[in-house]
Scaffold this active site. Sequence first.
Site, PDB file in Angstrom:
ATOM      1  N   THR A  28     104.955 -73.685  24.929  1.00 43.50           N
ATOM      2  CA  THR A  28     104.991 -75.108  24.562  1.00 43.50           C
ATOM      3  C   THR A  28     104.988 -75.950  25.838  1.00 43.50           C
ATOM      4  O   THR A  28     105.559 -75.539  26.851  1.00 43.50           O
ATOM      5  CB  THR A  28     106.265 -75.394  23.757  1.00 43.50           C
ATOM      6  OG1 THR A  28     106.145 -74.744  22.495  1.00 43.50           O
ATOM      7  CG2 THR A  28     106.467 -76.890  23.493  1.00 43.50           C
ATOM      8  N   GLY A  98     112.944 -75.170  28.532  1.00 39.18           N
ATOM      9  CA  GLY A  98     113.593 -75.955  27.495  1.00 39.18           C
ATOM     10  C   GLY A  98     113.450 -77.450  27.693  1.00 39.18           C
ATOM     11  O   GLY A  98     114.025 -78.235  26.938  1.00 39.18           O
ATOM     12  N   GLU A 106     110.873 -70.026  22.346  1.00 38.08           N
ATOM     13  CA  GLU A 106     110.166 -69.454  23.503  1.00 38.08           C
ATOM     14  C   GLU A 106     110.826 -68.162  23.980  1.00 38.08           C
ATOM     15  O   GLU A 106     110.149 -67.208  24.360  1.00 38.08           O
ATOM     16  CB  GLU A 106     110.132 -70.476  24.643  1.00 38.08           C
ATOM     17  CG  GLU A 106     109.237 -71.670  24.330  1.00 38.08           C
ATOM     18  CD  GLU A 106     109.359 -72.806  25.325  1.00 38.08           C
ATOM     19  OE1 GLU A 106     108.425 -73.610  25.405  1.00 38.08           O
ATOM     20  OE2 GLU A 106     110.392 -72.909  26.015  1.00 38.08           O
ATOM     21  N   LYS A 124     107.262 -76.903  40.496  1.00 44.78           N
ATOM     22  CA  LYS A 124     108.278 -76.170  39.727  1.00 44.78           C
ATOM     23  C   LYS A 124     108.903 -75.010  40.521  1.00 44.78           C
ATOM     24  O   LYS A 124     109.883 -74.419  40.069  1.00 44.78           O
ATOM     25  CB  LYS A 124     107.653 -75.586  38.453  1.00 44.78           C
ATOM     26  CG  LYS A 124     106.873 -76.575  37.584  1.00 44.78           C
ATOM     27  CD  LYS A 124     107.780 -77.412  36.740  1.00 44.78           C
ATOM     28  CE  LYS A 124     107.055 -78.317  35.764  1.00 44.78           C
ATOM     29  NZ  LYS A 124     106.468 -77.669  34.628  1.00 44.78           N
TER      30      LYS A 124
HETATM   31  O1  LIG Z   1     110.136 -74.923  28.376  1.00 43.27           O
HETATM   32  C1  LIG Z   1     109.294 -75.670  27.955  1.00 43.27           C
HETATM   33  C2  LIG Z   1     109.401 -76.320  26.628  1.00 43.27           C
HETATM   34  O2  LIG Z   1     110.625 -76.046  26.019  1.00 43.27           O
HETATM   35  C3  LIG Z   1     108.065 -75.959  28.753  1.00 43.27           C
HETATM   36  O3  LIG Z   1     107.413 -74.771  29.020  1.00 43.27           O
HETATM   37  C4  LIG Z   1     108.473 -76.601  30.040  1.00 43.27           C
HETATM   38  O4  LIG Z   1     109.225 -77.767  29.736  1.00 43.27           O
HETATM   39  C5  LIG Z   1     107.260 -76.981  30.903  1.00 43.27           C
HETATM   40  O5  LIG Z   1     106.583 -78.064  30.341  1.00 43.27           O
HETATM   41  P1  LIG Z   1     105.334 -78.724  31.019  1.00 43.27           P
HETATM   42  O6  LIG Z   1     104.242 -77.712  31.027  1.00 43.27           O
HETATM   43  O7  LIG Z   1     105.029 -79.919  30.155  1.00 43.27           O
HETATM   44  O8  LIG Z   1     105.709 -79.153  32.426  1.00 43.27           O
END
Ligand SMILES: O=C(CO)[C@H](O)[C@H](O)COP(=O)(O)O
Length: 228
Positions: A28, A98, A106, A124
Amino acid sequence: MDQNQLKKAAAEYAVRFVEDGMNLGLGTGSTVTYMVAALAKRAQDENMELTCVTTSSRTKRQAEGLGLRVVELNEVDRLDLTIDGADEIDANYQGIKGGGAAHTMEKIVATASDQVIWIVDESKMVETLGKFPLPVEVFDYGLTQITERLAEQGLNPVLRLDENKEPVRTHFKNLVLDLNVGQIADPHALADQLDHEVGLVEHGLFLDMVNKVIVGTPDGPKLIDHIR
Ligand SMILES: O=C(CO)[C@H](O)[C@H](O)COP(=O)(O)O
């Protein structure tokens, strides 16, 4: 290159690891959105037979809308591969997830998968986890008490609110507390502590779970392989 371009490049790189006939877990988030688009295109171009399990209704809608076959997790024995995003990844490839409040699904999906790939932009990647608040899913029932217990342990829980100042709800209609814990020197110790917290549905520490990380960088996607 902006952050979204780095996410997109990592996401598109990841679909090369998908093979015909696989049972796939789809994560997600915004990075996963790029991946699902690339996956659907590859599946169509190459006439691949894929069975997908999704970790949120957002991903489910997108995947089905693009013609991918989506089933419930209970309908498959195992997943061959899950591709997901992450909020923070440390030097030992432990992660926080999260940010999209989907970490319980997940984590269940990642645990059911033979291989897990995380796709992220380079922002990240950190030395030590903890700049990103650690999400925990909790029930409404006993919210006051669990919030107090977490606060007593110095974990600084904050109820996550949406843009209308309403509590964010997970897929399971639960609440999210974001823990502002500072640097997490020992993620396993913290995970163990949270695993023993009554009323805590699931936390966002994903430890010893990932096999490959694909990092979007201005020089192109960087693959970190053979993590475990
Ligand atoms: O853990 C998650 C959702 O619960 C997503 O993988 C995480 O927040 C990364 O999101 P994005 O790709 O929009 O930076």
